[in-house]
Design an enzyme around this catalytic site. Sequence first.
Site, PDB file in Angstrom:
ATOM      1  NE  ARG A 110      36.542 -20.650 -51.716  1.00 22.54           N
ATOM      2  CZ  ARG A 110      37.543 -21.038 -51.974  1.00 22.54           C
ATOM      3  NH1 ARG A 110      38.168 -21.742 -50.977  1.00 22.54           N
ATOM      4  NH2 ARG A 110      38.012 -21.189 -53.420  1.00 22.54           N
ATOM      5  CB  CYS A 114      21.859  -4.171 -26.997  1.00 17.71           C
ATOM      6  SG  CYS A 114      21.848  -4.876 -25.201  1.00 17.71           S
ATOM      7  CG  HIS A 115      23.049  -3.890 -31.127  1.00 18.16           C
ATOM      8  ND1 HIS A 115      23.763  -2.888 -30.954  1.00 18.16           N
ATOM      9  CD2 HIS A 115      23.255  -4.934 -30.573  1.00 18.16           C
ATOM     10  CE1 HIS A 115      24.706  -3.401 -30.400  1.00 18.16           C
ATOM     11  NE2 HIS A 115      24.770  -4.867 -29.981  1.00 18.16           N
ATOM     12  CB  CYS A 131      27.833  -9.010 -28.550  1.00 18.32           C
ATOM     13  SG  CYS A 131      28.214  -7.500 -29.210  1.00 18.32           S
ATOM     14  CB  CYS A 171      42.514 -21.095 -49.838  1.00 18.42           C
ATOM     15  SG  CYS A 171      41.682 -20.205 -50.805  1.00 18.42           S
TER      16      CYS A 171
END
Length: 270
Positions: free
Chosen positions: A227, A88-89, A123, A231
């Site tokens: 990440r 597709c891309h 997608c 925290c």
Amino acid sequence: MRILAALLALVACAPSVAQERSAPMERSLPQERSLPLERLRSGSTYMGADLRAMQGDDFSNPATLWVEKGARLWGTRAGTADRSCADCHRDARDSMRGVAARHPAYDRVTRRVLDLEGRINQCRVERQGAAAFAFESEELISLTAHVAAQSRGMPLRVAIDGPAAAHFERGRALYQRRIGQMNLACKHCHDDNAGARLLAETISQGHPNAWPGYRLEWQSAGSLQRRLRACYSGVRAELPPYNSTDLIDLSLYLAWRAEGLPIESPGVRR
């Protein structure tokens, strides 16, 4: 215990809960920057020269292994459609340039804000007819790192208007809200104490422009969501699940807060 004591010292420097409640809530317009552009500093500027050199050299950057695996996945057909991303891309170097700089972004089909991982999974399900990758899986991190790497050097610029506005405001509120046993908000570290020392580390401004990236503590590549959850764990708060509204809305606010900083993904962090 040393980390606990250091975080408690930050609490002592932050306004008390009573002070915050008694003060009128400040509602700045979305167009008003959290940090002036001239004061924005990427997390890489707080690192030593050795880590900056590691991030800047694709042969030394361990996250390159995930980018390369993502490049292979880009051309691999999958699902009932027997289709690859490349079908597709085409060449990701052209079609994906700038995509990471615009995410998270509101999606009118799902009526949700999607980060880059969410967009890739969308997608995969809708276009390839394949099962979504598990969040934080090797495959999803690799494909996301490959896509994000095509935007390196491009400045972050996300949309926070229209249907994204409510998500942005919620992300801002989450950034400013005290949580966990440590009773800390994101802003107490990354606004009020950026540049201060926390044991052997320097507290950064907390920008998301290097993710997905490789963290030495993990000995692997990981996502911004991972990440952020770290925290949450650091302040002894309940961890939001992957792909939760809290993590996505907070990611949108962080991307806006860092607007103008260049994409560094795949980054290296301690």
